[in-house]
Design a protein around this motif. Structure first.
Motif: not given
Length: 258
Positions: A147, A151, A155
């Motif tokens: 995860i 992420l 981003m």
């Protein structure tokens, strides 16, 4: 007679206990989880730049090379008829996907090839699976460690797109629930069924069977999405399904070499 029956029951209980212990011990593996993450991540990034046909051609080519290569390494021998059926199935697949293919970028093609190889590895790992649902659950759970990486990639992608161009208004609670169900339930059950099938198939058989996936996906599109049924699709589907059937039915030479 009674002694023989008692011994049979005792042996049956021992086998049941051994199977129960094997099921409890089946907790997937880190190799399978990493392969699953690599497959999904590379697939998602690559398809941003690839056309549907191009991505499918690269993906399935990598899967075939990985699984059939491993099968040959493990001394799975194919007859001349099976090799012919395999090449006919691949030709039918190329005929089906080629119209929507385009020249890909090198980075996207490489990522899709890695994705296909990762799926091939994940599939091969399923041959030692005892409890498909349990193994898949543990593999999914281990995948959660990715995860932070996901992420970070998300981003970076958002920043490249320009945050001012991104609107969260279209994200709904229902959409989030459906997306979660698609991954955790639909994909989870699908992978579990695949892991249940893998111990029953040779690596080469499992590789060739997967050539049916685009055909089935297209058929579902015709049935549920009213997509157009073309002559080219009918021809390609008949070639692929027929060749896969010939490959699977010709089992006699799928045995280890002496």
């Amino acid at each position: 007679m009674w002694v023989h029956a008692y011994r049979l029951r005792q042996k049956s209980h021992q086998l049941e206990a051994a199977f129960h212990d094997a099921v409890l011990a089946d907790k997937g593996s880190w190799i399978s989880s990493i392969s699953l993450v690599a497959y999904a991540l590379c697939f998602s990034i690559a398809y941003v730049e690839l056309d549907t046909g191009t991505g499918a051609l690269i993906l399935f080519s990598a899967v075939q090379l990985t699984m059939i290569g491993w099968g040959i390494y493990k001394k799975e021998r194919l007859s001349a008829l099976q090799w012919l059926a395999f090449f006919v199935a691949v030709a039918g697949f190329v005929y089906l996907m080629l119209p929507s293919a385009a020249v890909p970028s090198l980075s996207a093609a490489l990522l899709m090839a890695i994705s296909g190889a990762a799926w091939g590895i994940y599939s091969i790992r399923g041959k030692s699976c005892v409890s498909p649902l349990r193994s898949t659950g543990f593999n999914f759970a281990r995948s959660l460690v990715a995860i932070p990486i996901l992420l970070l990639i998300a981003m970076t992608s958002l920043d490249n797109m320009g945050l001012e161009n991104i609107s969260l208004d279209l994200i709904t609670f229902e959409g989030l629930i459906l997306a979660g169900a698609s991954g955790a339930i639909a994909s989870g059950l699908g992978y579990s069924i695949w892991y249940a099938a893998m111990p029953l198939l040779k690596n080469t058989q499992a590789a060739v069977v997967q050539l049916c996936v685009p055909v089935l996906a297209a058929l579902l599109g015709v049935v549920f999405l009213s997509e157009q049924l073309t002559v080219e699709f009918v021809i390609a589907s008949a070639v692929i399904l027929g060749a896969v059937l010939v490959f699977i039915l010709n089992k006699t030479t799928l045995r280890p070499a002496n």
